[in-house]
Design a protein around this motif. Structure first.
Motif, PDB file in Angstrom:
ATOM      1  N   TYR A 174     -10.989  -5.347  -2.928  1.00 29.59           N
ATOM      2  CA  TYR A 174      -9.992  -4.545  -2.222  1.00 29.59           C
ATOM      3  C   TYR A 174     -10.103  -3.068  -2.576  1.00 29.59           C
ATOM      4  O   TYR A 174     -10.515  -2.720  -3.671  1.00 29.59           O
ATOM      5  CB  TYR A 174      -8.585  -5.028  -2.578  1.00 29.59           C
ATOM      6  CG  TYR A 174      -8.433  -6.516  -2.474  1.00 29.59           C
ATOM      7  CD1 TYR A 174      -8.605  -7.160  -1.250  1.00 29.59           C
ATOM      8  CD2 TYR A 174      -8.158  -7.286  -3.592  1.00 29.59           C
ATOM      9  CE1 TYR A 174      -8.482  -8.538  -1.152  1.00 29.59           C
ATOM     10  CE2 TYR A 174      -8.034  -8.664  -3.500  1.00 29.59           C
ATOM     11  CZ  TYR A 174      -8.199  -9.282  -2.277  1.00 29.59           C
ATOM     12  OH  TYR A 174      -8.079 -10.635  -2.180  1.00 29.59           O
ATOM     13  N   GLU A 175      -9.701  -2.229  -1.643  1.00 25.79           N
ATOM     14  CA  GLU A 175      -9.602  -0.816  -1.970  1.00 25.79           C
ATOM     15  C   GLU A 175      -8.471  -0.643  -2.995  1.00 25.79           C
ATOM     16  O   GLU A 175      -7.643  -1.532  -3.164  1.00 25.79           O
ATOM     17  CB  GLU A 175      -9.350   0.004  -0.700  1.00 25.79           C
ATOM     18  CG  GLU A 175      -8.055  -0.334  -0.008  1.00 25.79           C
ATOM     19  CD  GLU A 175      -7.755   0.649   1.117  1.00 25.79           C
ATOM     20  OE1 GLU A 175      -7.824   1.852   0.869  1.00 25.79           O
ATOM     21  OE2 GLU A 175      -7.452   0.197   2.226  1.00 25.79           O
ATOM     22  N   PRO A 176      -8.459   0.503  -3.693  1.00 25.79           N
ATOM     23  CA  PRO A 176      -7.499   0.660  -4.794  1.00 25.79           C
ATOM     24  C   PRO A 176      -6.060   0.381  -4.368  1.00 25.79           C
ATOM     25  O   PRO A 176      -5.595   0.882  -3.343  1.00 25.79           O
ATOM     26  CB  PRO A 176      -7.681   2.123  -5.202  1.00 25.79           C
ATOM     27  CG  PRO A 176      -9.086   2.448  -4.814  1.00 25.79           C
ATOM     28  CD  PRO A 176      -9.355   1.662  -3.568  1.00 25.79           C
ATOM     29  N   TYR A 177      -5.376  -0.425  -5.161  1.00 26.45           N
ATOM     30  CA  TYR A 177      -3.979  -0.750  -4.858  1.00 26.45           C
ATOM     31  C   TYR A 177      -3.149  -0.553  -6.106  1.00 26.45           C
ATOM     32  O   TYR A 177      -3.672  -0.397  -7.210  1.00 26.45           O
ATOM     33  CB  TYR A 177      -3.867  -2.185  -4.324  1.00 26.45           C
ATOM     34  CG  TYR A 177      -4.328  -3.246  -5.294  1.00 26.45           C
ATOM     35  CD1 TYR A 177      -5.648  -3.683  -5.298  1.00 26.45           C
ATOM     36  CD2 TYR A 177      -3.448  -3.816  -6.211  1.00 26.45           C
ATOM     37  CE1 TYR A 177      -6.087  -4.658  -6.179  1.00 26.45           C
ATOM     38  CE2 TYR A 177      -3.873  -4.795  -7.097  1.00 26.45           C
ATOM     39  CZ  TYR A 177      -5.186  -5.204  -7.087  1.00 26.45           C
ATOM     40  OH  TYR A 177      -5.615  -6.169  -7.973  1.00 26.45           O
ATOM     41  N   ASP A 178      -1.823  -0.565  -5.910  1.00 26.42           N
ATOM     42  CA  ASP A 178      -0.904  -0.290  -6.999  1.00 26.42           C
ATOM     43  C   ASP A 178      -0.443  -1.599  -7.629  1.00 26.42           C
ATOM     44  O   ASP A 178      -0.022  -2.519  -6.923  1.00 26.42           O
ATOM     45  CB  ASP A 178       0.301   0.486  -6.445  1.00 26.42           C
ATOM     46  CG  ASP A 178       0.952   1.338  -7.509  1.00 26.42           C
ATOM     47  OD1 ASP A 178       0.244   1.785  -8.430  1.00 26.42           O
ATOM     48  OD2 ASP A 178       2.175   1.565  -7.417  1.00 26.42           O
ATOM     49  N   ARG A 179      -0.505  -1.697  -8.953  1.00 24.23           N
ATOM     50  CA  ARG A 179      -0.157  -2.956  -9.606  1.00 24.23           C
ATOM     51  C   ARG A 179       1.323  -3.107  -9.982  1.00 24.23           C
ATOM     52  O   ARG A 179       1.837  -4.227  -9.943  1.00 24.23           O
ATOM     53  CB  ARG A 179      -0.998  -3.145 -10.870  1.00 24.23           C
ATOM     54  CG  ARG A 179      -2.479  -3.245 -10.581  1.00 24.23           C
ATOM     55  CD  ARG A 179      -3.263  -3.519 -11.873  1.00 24.23           C
ATOM     56  NE  ARG A 179      -4.660  -3.177 -11.705  1.00 24.23           N
ATOM     57  CZ  ARG A 179      -5.570  -3.980 -11.155  1.00 24.23           C
ATOM     58  NH1 ARG A 179      -5.211  -5.177 -10.740  1.00 24.23           N
ATOM     59  NH2 ARG A 179      -6.813  -3.599 -11.011  1.00 24.23           N
ATOM     60  N   PRO A 180       2.036  -2.032 -10.371  1.00 23.26           N
ATOM     61  CA  PRO A 180       3.425  -2.247 -10.804  1.00 23.26           C
ATOM     62  C   PRO A 180       4.294  -3.039  -9.822  1.00 23.26           C
ATOM     63  O   PRO A 180       5.101  -3.870 -10.272  1.00 23.26           O
ATOM     64  CB  PRO A 180       3.956  -0.820 -11.014  1.00 23.26           C
ATOM     65  CG  PRO A 180       2.751  -0.035 -11.387  1.00 23.26           C
ATOM     66  CD  PRO A 180       1.636  -0.622 -10.549  1.00 23.26           C
ATOM     67  N   PRO A 181       4.151  -2.859  -8.497  1.00 22.19           N
ATOM     68  CA  PRO A 181       5.019  -3.638  -7.604  1.00 22.19           C
ATOM     69  C   PRO A 181       4.799  -5.153  -7.701  1.00 22.19           C
ATOM     70  O   PRO A 181       5.676  -5.934  -7.326  1.00 22.19           O
ATOM     71  CB  PRO A 181       4.634  -3.138  -6.198  1.00 22.19           C
ATOM     72  CG  PRO A 181       4.045  -1.786  -6.418  1.00 22.19           C
ATOM     73  CD  PRO A 181       3.342  -1.875  -7.748  1.00 22.19           C
ATOM     74  N   LEU A 182       3.647  -5.572  -8.219  1.00 22.72           N
ATOM     75  CA  LEU A 182       3.335  -7.001  -8.211  1.00 22.72           C
ATOM     76  C   LEU A 182       4.334  -7.824  -9.029  1.00 22.72           C
ATOM     77  O   LEU A 182       4.613  -8.973  -8.707  1.00 22.72           O
ATOM     78  CB  LEU A 182       1.914  -7.246  -8.734  1.00 22.72           C
ATOM     79  CG  LEU A 182       0.770  -6.674  -7.884  1.00 22.72           C
ATOM     80  CD1 LEU A 182      -0.566  -6.937  -8.547  1.00 22.72           C
ATOM     81  CD2 LEU A 182       0.793  -7.259  -6.476  1.00 22.72           C
ATOM     82  N   SER A 183       4.868  -7.239 -10.086  1.00 22.54           N
ATOM     83  CA  SER A 183       5.816  -8.004 -10.909  1.00 22.54           C
ATOM     84  C   SER A 183       7.262  -7.662 -10.564  1.00 22.54           C
ATOM     85  O   SER A 183       8.178  -8.140 -11.239  1.00 22.54           O
ATOM     86  CB  SER A 183       5.550  -7.742 -12.397  1.00 22.54           C
ATOM     87  OG  SER A 183       5.648  -6.370 -12.695  1.00 22.54           O
ATOM     88  N   LYS A 184       7.455  -6.824  -9.547  1.00 19.45           N
ATOM     89  CA  LYS A 184       8.821  -6.428  -9.187  1.00 19.45           C
ATOM     90  C   LYS A 184       9.068  -6.701  -7.706  1.00 19.45           C
ATOM     91  O   LYS A 184       9.445  -7.814  -7.342  1.00 19.45           O
ATOM     92  CB  LYS A 184       9.035  -4.941  -9.532  1.00 19.45           C
ATOM     93  CG  LYS A 184       8.714  -4.628 -10.989  1.00 19.45           C
ATOM     94  CD  LYS A 184       8.763  -3.130 -11.256  1.00 19.45           C
ATOM     95  CE  LYS A 184       8.254  -2.781 -12.645  1.00 19.45           C
ATOM     96  NZ  LYS A 184       6.782  -2.796 -12.742  1.00 19.45           N
ATOM     97  N   GLN A 185       8.815  -5.692  -6.845  1.00 15.13           N
ATOM     98  CA  GLN A 185       9.105  -5.846  -5.421  1.00 15.13           C
ATOM     99  C   GLN A 185       8.476  -7.104  -4.828  1.00 15.13           C
ATOM    100  O   GLN A 185       9.088  -7.788  -4.025  1.00 15.13           O
ATOM    101  CB  GLN A 185       8.573  -4.644  -4.622  1.00 15.13           C
ATOM    102  CG  GLN A 185       9.276  -3.342  -4.864  1.00 15.13           C
ATOM    103  CD  GLN A 185       8.512  -2.485  -5.834  1.00 15.13           C
ATOM    104  OE1 GLN A 185       8.201  -2.935  -6.934  1.00 15.13           O
ATOM    105  NE2 GLN A 185       8.207  -1.265  -5.455  1.00 15.13           N
ATOM    106  N   VAL A 186       7.223  -7.357  -5.205  1.00 16.41           N
ATOM    107  CA  VAL A 186       6.502  -8.475  -4.581  1.00 16.41           C
ATOM    108  C   VAL A 186       7.163  -9.806  -4.932  1.00 16.41           C
ATOM    109  O   VAL A 186       7.365 -10.663  -4.071  1.00 16.41           O
ATOM    110  CB  VAL A 186       5.013  -8.445  -4.991  1.00 16.41           C
ATOM    111  CG1 VAL A 186       4.315  -9.739  -4.602  1.00 16.41           C
ATOM    112  CG2 VAL A 186       4.318  -7.241  -4.357  1.00 16.41           C
ATOM    113  N   LEU A 187       7.546  -9.985  -6.200  1.00 15.61           N
ATOM    114  CA  LEU A 187       8.173 -11.258  -6.587  1.00 15.61           C
ATOM    115  C   LEU A 187       9.583 -11.379  -6.017  1.00 15.61           C
ATOM    116  O   LEU A 187      10.076 -12.476  -5.784  1.00 15.61           O
ATOM    117  CB  LEU A 187       8.218 -11.390  -8.110  1.00 15.61           C
ATOM    118  CG  LEU A 187       6.869 -11.508  -8.812  1.00 15.61           C
ATOM    119  CD1 LEU A 187       7.059 -11.882 -10.268  1.00 15.61           C
ATOM    120  CD2 LEU A 187       5.975 -12.536  -8.123  1.00 15.61           C
TER     121      LEU A 187
END
Lengths: 86, 468
Positions: B53-66
């Motif tokens: 994947y092209e560069p993506y942001d990781r912090p949302p993965l444990s917050k907004q995404v969940l």
């Protein structure tokens, strides 16, 4: 459009949550949650939020698709360089 | 002076038609590439990333995404500008030939460079038992794919989620799962959540937050075994205190490992602690000699910091990746006299149980702690860490507007305890208490700042290599 908020810089003034409530939301008193890929129809709201943030924490990149959506005189000027990030 | 500077024209040549290779296509790699182009680099730029994947942001993965407010696949990072790069995505770098200035890729290709930036970051520490870790329903959370998998598992409505490890990521996962109404157990080897990063006093506040929000928090225990059903789905976890927890989703949150294995044998000073570099982001080789053409940035870097006794700090912080990438990119394209040191004051944030936790400085260096404003019981406070009579760090719970003030205190090595007594009522008193960090040789989820002291007079933060 793509966006990211520098949450080190964010101080929870919540201006973005008032101006673009479908994209930004406060979670508790001070935490900010946002959708990193907002829909094109949110463009004007998000641009207002970017401009209103007192600490300049929001980085926004408009895609070509965003530029096509409801062109306003401002947006036409901004669309000259496609993907005009700020 | 100008004439002297450009006497051999090497830098001008590099800027005009040089070859820069960036290994690691995430936040640090992307921001560095943007800075290089901003500074007028017109040569070829190759971005190598092991994820497709092209560069993506990781912090949302444990917050907004969940929480269901965002989708893991839609977290691509906005670009500050076009970088006109040759993207090699989905292919890991597998080797480095320093003499030939060549990076080897997993598909057999080789890419030559004049300047190399390494920003390979970290990965989630996997569950130590491979067979148990492969059970369906067992997750780690670091990548977009991890986030997508966990998002899907939560959408199926698990009966109970077990989170192993109560560092920041583990605590955020537990928080999101509770908010969605799932039963959650958190098992932590240390005495409290966040204890490695913020110490025992603040850890106790975090523990109360877990319990008040209905998390079944077990501290001082280890998960000894994960048990699957005949279909290969995780069913239960066995704990060191003899108890068993039935869970159909298990998230392993045991900290991170640095992605340096691909450099083994290259001669670069890389190992499980990261890649040592100087304050200007130039990598050291194994002989301790600084290289001229290899730079490091982000989670994988380890560099000396003047504010913190010139200890080599490695910081798994979003802001560090951005700042160090910018400095590395600047230095890669500068004459030696124009280079800048990376002197960013460590800072991070976490959002859990509706509370905004932010910190500046290096809390694990602190030996004492004083609540300057607010109170621990209200979960709204500023606490300051002291080390050898100076302010070394500060943490806020829902009180972040004070942080820039304390950042200035840290930068100016202000005295601890701070002399001003009238900034707020102080229900917890004016006497510092021990910050209560655990013995670093006791394994736990790691803190997000790793210290490695060089002087025996310093507080001992012995590095214990992971056995893997």
């Amino acid at each position: 459009m793509r966006l990211v908020v520098d949450l080190n810089r964010c101080q929870g003034y919540a201006q973005c949550a008032f101006l673009a409530p479908d994209v930004f939301a406060m979670h508790g008193d001070e935490s900010l949650l946002y959708n990193p890929e907002a829909a094109a129809e949110q463009r004007e709201n998000v641009e207002r939020a970017v401009a209103a943030c007192p600490v300049g924490a929001i980085l926004l990149e408009l895609t070509d698709e965003d530029m096509k959506h409801v062109p306003t005189p401002d947006a036409v000027a901004g669309a000259a360089g496609s993907g005009g990030a700020r | 002076m100008t004439a002297q500077r450009s006497r051999d024209g090497a830098l001008e040549h590099l800027k005009r038609e040089g070859r820069i290779v960036v290994v690691g296509a995430s936040l640090a790699g992307l921001r560095a590439a943007e800075t290089m182009r901003e500074k007028g680099f017109a040569g070829s730029l190759t971005m190598i990333g092991d994820e497709p994947y092209e560069p993506y942001d990781r912090p949302p993965l444990s917050k907004q995404v969940l929480l269901g407010n965002a989708v893991a696949q839609h977290t691509a990072l906005p670009r500050r500008r076009a970088i006109d790069a040759d993207w090699r995505l989905g292919v890991p770098a597998t080797g480095l030939d320093m003499a030939a200035r060549r990076v080897r890729l997993g598909n057999g290709d080789e890419v030559e460079y004049d300047r190399l930036l390494i920003a390979t970051g970290v990965r989630a520490r996997p569950w130590p038992n491979e067979e148990e870790g492969a059970l369906q329903g067992v997750f780690v959370l670091r990548t977009r794919d991890d986030g997508e998998g966990l998002q899907r598992a939560l959408a199926a409505g698990p009966r109970r989620v077990l989170v192993i490890g109560a560092g920041f990521t583990g605590s955020e996962i537990a928080s999101a799962c509770r908010e969605r109404g799932f039963d959650v157990t958190v098992a932590e080897r240390g005495s409290a959540p966040l204890v490695g990063a913020l110490g025992g006093v603040i850890g106790e506040v975090a523990a109360e937050m877990h319990r008040e929000n209905g998390v079944d928090l077990r501290t001082g225990v280890m998960v000894t075994r994960l048990e699957g059903d005949p279909a290969g789905r995780v069913r239960a976890a066995h704990l060191s205190d003899g108890s068993t927890i039935e869970a159909d989703v298990v998230v392993v949150s045991l900290g991170a490992q640095r992605n340096t294995e691909w450099l083994t044998g290259s001669g670069l000073g890389a190992g499980p602690r990261g890649i040592a570099c100087d304050a200007g982001c130039r990598a050291f080789d194994i002989r301790g000699i600084v290289t001229d053409d290899i730079y490091v940035a982000g989670d994988v870097a380890r560099s000396p910091h003047a504010l913190f006794g010139y200890q080599f700090l490695s910081l798994e912080h979003w802001g560090n990746a951005v700042a160090q990438a910018d400095t590395a990119a600047h230095n890669m394209l500068s004459e030696s006299a124009d280079r800048r040191p990376h002197l960013w004051v460590p800072a991070f944030w976490s959002s859990q149980f509706g509370v905004n936790i932010k910190s500046v400085g290096v809390p694990p260096m602190g030996t004492e702690l004083l609540v300057m404003q607010g109170s621990l019981t209200e979960r709204r406070f500023v606490a300051v860490y002291g080390y050898q009579g100076r302010v070394i760090a500060a943490v806020t719970f829902d009180n972040c507007r004070w942080l820039p003030f304390y950042e200035h205190q840290i930068e100016t090595t202000a005295p601890f305890p701070p002399p001003f007594t009238t900034v707020d009522r102080r229900p917890e008193g004016n006497k510092p208490v021990p910050a209560d960090f655990p013995d670093p040789s006791i394994p736990s989820h790691g803190p997000t700042i790793t210290l490695s002291g060089y002087s025996p007079a310093d507080r001992k933060m012995t590095f214990t290599p992971a056995r893997h």
